[in-house]
Scaffold this motif. Structure first.
Motif, short mmCIF file in Angstrom:
data_model
loop_
_atom_site.label_atom_id
_atom_site.label_comp_id
_atom_site.label_asym_id
_atom_site.label_seq_id
_atom_site.Cartn_x
_atom_site.Cartn_y
_atom_site.Cartn_z
N THR A 183 0.83 -1.19 0.00
CA THR A 183 0.00 0.00 0.00
C THR A 183 0.87 1.24 0.00
O THR A 183 1.76 1.38 0.84
CB THR A 183 -0.92 0.02 1.24
N ARG A 184 0.63 2.13 -0.96
CA ARG A 184 1.42 3.36 -1.02
C ARG A 184 1.09 4.31 0.11
O ARG A 184 -0.05 4.37 0.56
CB ARG A 184 1.13 4.09 -2.34
N THR A 185 2.09 5.07 0.48
CA THR A 185 1.86 6.22 1.35
C THR A 185 1.69 7.44 0.46
O THR A 185 2.49 7.66 -0.45
CB THR A 185 3.05 6.44 2.30
N VAL A 186 0.64 8.21 0.70
CA VAL A 186 0.37 9.42 -0.07
C VAL A 186 0.39 10.61 0.88
O VAL A 186 0.39 10.45 2.11
CB VAL A 186 -0.98 9.34 -0.81
N TYR A 187 0.40 11.80 0.31
CA TYR A 187 0.37 13.03 1.12
C TYR A 187 -0.94 13.76 0.83
O TYR A 187 -1.31 13.99 -0.33
CB TYR A 187 1.55 13.92 0.76
N GLU A 230 10.38 12.67 0.96
CA GLU A 230 9.84 11.73 1.93
C GLU A 230 9.00 10.66 1.24
O GLU A 230 9.07 9.47 1.61
CB GLU A 230 9.00 12.48 2.97
N LEU A 231 8.22 11.04 0.24
CA LEU A 231 7.42 10.06 -0.48
C LEU A 231 8.30 9.09 -1.26
O LEU A 231 8.01 7.89 -1.35
CB LEU A 231 6.44 10.76 -1.43
N VAL A 232 9.39 9.61 -1.83
CA VAL A 232 10.36 8.73 -2.51
C VAL A 232 10.93 7.73 -1.50
O VAL A 232 11.05 6.53 -1.79
CB VAL A 232 11.50 9.55 -3.14
N ARG A 233 11.24 8.22 -0.30
CA ARG A 233 11.85 7.36 0.72
C ARG A 233 10.89 6.30 1.22
O ARG A 233 11.21 5.10 1.19
CB ARG A 233 12.34 8.23 1.89
N VAL A 234 9.71 6.71 1.67
CA VAL A 234 8.79 5.74 2.31
C VAL A 234 8.22 4.75 1.31
O VAL A 234 7.89 3.62 1.67
CB VAL A 234 7.65 6.46 3.07
N GLU A 249 12.79 3.97 -6.74
CA GLU A 249 14.08 4.12 -7.40
C GLU A 249 13.88 4.86 -8.73
O GLU A 249 14.52 5.87 -8.98
CB GLU A 249 14.71 2.75 -7.65
N ASP A 250 12.97 4.37 -9.55
CA ASP A 250 12.57 5.04 -10.79
C ASP A 250 11.05 5.15 -10.79
O ASP A 250 10.35 4.17 -10.51
CB ASP A 250 13.00 4.24 -12.03
N GLY A 251 10.55 6.33 -11.12
CA GLY A 251 9.11 6.50 -11.15
C GLY A 251 8.71 7.95 -11.26
O GLY A 251 9.47 8.79 -11.77
N LEU A 252 7.51 8.26 -10.78
CA LEU A 252 6.94 9.59 -10.92
C LEU A 252 6.31 10.02 -9.61
O LEU A 252 5.84 9.19 -8.83
CB LEU A 252 5.86 9.61 -12.01
N LEU A 294 -0.30 14.58 -3.09
CA LEU A 294 0.84 14.03 -3.81
C LEU A 294 0.82 12.51 -3.67
O LEU A 294 0.49 11.99 -2.60
CB LEU A 294 2.18 14.54 -3.27
N PHE A 295 1.18 11.82 -4.76
CA PHE A 295 1.34 10.37 -4.69
C PHE A 295 2.42 9.93 -5.67
O PHE A 295 2.75 10.64 -6.60
CB PHE A 295 0.02 9.63 -4.94
N THR A 296 2.97 8.77 -5.42
CA THR A 296 4.04 8.24 -6.25
C THR A 296 3.52 7.17 -7.21
O THR A 296 2.48 6.55 -6.96
CB THR A 296 5.15 7.59 -5.39
#
Length: 287
Positions: free
Chosen positions: A2-6, A77-81, A85-88, A117-119
Motif C-alpha cells: 500500500t502506497r503512502t500518499v500526502y 519523503e514520499l520517494v523514501r517511504v 528508485e525510478d518512477g513519478l 501528492l502520490f508516487t
C-alpha cells in the motif's frame, strides 16, 4: 504494498486518503498539477516544476497551500517511504472545498486549497523500449481552451486524443489548430529537417514544458540549430525525423505521422542524441 500518499499535511495509506465531494477540483476541474520524474531515487528538474506550479497558481488566482515551501521535502519523503528508485511523483493543488457547488470562486481567506501528492513506481523508466522503436502519431483538431500554458487538470480532451490514437493503431496524437501543430496530448512536439530542430514558440497556445526548456538548452549547448516557429502536419511528414518531450517520456522519437513514414522509419540521430544528452545532464543535476 500500500502506497503512502500526502494529503493536506498528512502522510497516509492510500486507502485512507479522502477528499470532499465538494472539492472544486472534482466539481469544476479547478486545479493544477505537476509530474516530476524520479531516476535513481532522485528528482529530475524539480526546481522547474516548482516554478511552473507557482506560475499556474498565480494565473488562476489560486492560493498556495500552507505546505508550498516544503514541497521538496514532501517529494523526498514520499520517494523514501515508498522506496521509489525510478518512477513519478504526481502533485495536485485544487481551490479546495468551500461548501456547496458554486461557479463563483470562494474567498481564499476562508478556504484552504487541497494539496495531494502520490508516487508511481516505474522501474527502468529511462530505458523505455519505445525509445528504440519510435512512436506512431496521428493528427487531431485542437479544440481545447485557450490557456494551455496553465497546467490544469482539464485533461479530458487529451485523454480522448490518446484513445483516438489507440483506436487508429497509433501511440499518440498531435493537436492541430489553424493548420499548424500546437503540441502532443501530453508533450511538446518537434520536427528535424537538415539537422535543424523546429518547434512551436512559447505562447498561451502550448504548455511551457520543463523538459522542453531543458532539451532546447542541451541542443544549443551541443551546437544544434533550433528554430521556434509553427509547422504543419505536411511539413512534419516531409521531415527527416521528429520527436516529443515530456517529464515522463524525456525525449521520445516519432517515426510515423498520419501513416507517413519519416526517414527510414527508425528513431533518428538527433532525437537519439538529445535523449542521451538530456538524461546524462538531468542525472547530474538531480536532487
Amino acid at each position: 504494498m500500500t502506497r503512502t500518499v500526502y494529503l493536506n499535511g498528512e502522510y497516509l495509506p492510500e486507502t485512507e486518503a479522502k477528499v470532499s465531494i465538494f472539492d472544486r477540483g472534482f466539481l469544476m476541474a479547478d486545479g493544477v498539477y505537476e509530474v516530476t520524474s524520479v531516476l535513481g531515487g532522485k528528482l529530475i528538474d524539480f526546481e522547474g516544476h516548482a516554478k511552473r506550479l507557482e506560475r499556474s497558481l498565480n494565473e488562476l488566482d489560486m492560493k498556495k497551500p500552507a505546505a508550498f515551501d516544503d514541497l521538496l521535502e514532501i517529494h523526498r519523503e514520499l520517494v523514501r517511504v515508498n522506496e521509489i528508485e525510478d518512477g513519478l511523483i504526481y502533485l495536485q493543488i485544487t481551490r479546495g472545498s468551500p461548501g456547496d457547488r458554486d461557479f463563483v470562486f470562494p474567498d481564499p481567506e476562508t478556504t484552504e486549497p487541497t494539496l495531494v501528492l502520490f508516487t508511481q513506481n516505474k522501474p527502468g523508466l529511462a530505458d523505455n523500449p519505445a525509445a528504440k522503436k519510435g512512436m506512431k502519431i496521428i493528427s487531431i483538431e485542437d479544440v481545447r481552451w485557450g490557456r494551455r500554458d496553465i497546467k490544469t487538470v482539464q485533461l479530458l480532451y487529451p485523454s480522448m486524443g490518446k484513445m483516438m490514437a489507440k483506436k487508429a493503431g497509433a501511440d499518440d496524437a498531435w493537436l492541430v489548430e489553424d493548420g499548424h501543430v500546437t503540441e502532443g496530448t501530453s508533450n511538446n512536439a518537434y520536427i528535424v529537417k537538415n539537422g535543424k530542430i523546429i518547434t512551436r514558440a512559447l505562447s498561451n497556445d502550448i504548455l511551457h514544458g520543463i523538459t522542453r526548456a531543458a532539451v532546447l538548452r542541451c541542443a544549443k549547448e551541443a551546437q544544434m540549430e533550433v528554430e521556434e516557429r509553427n509547422f504543419t502536419i505536411a511539413e512534419a511528414q516531409e521531415a527527416d525525423e521528429a520527436f516529443v518531450t515530456s517529464a515522463s517520456a524525456f525525449v521520445m522519437p516519432v517515426v510515423e505521422i498520419d501513416g507517413a513514414q519519416l526517414g527510414d522509419g527508425v528513431p533518428g540521430p538527433v532525437a537519439n542524441r538529445l535523449r542521451e544528452i538530456y538524461l546524462e545532464e538531468s542525472l547530474k543535476k538531480a536532487i
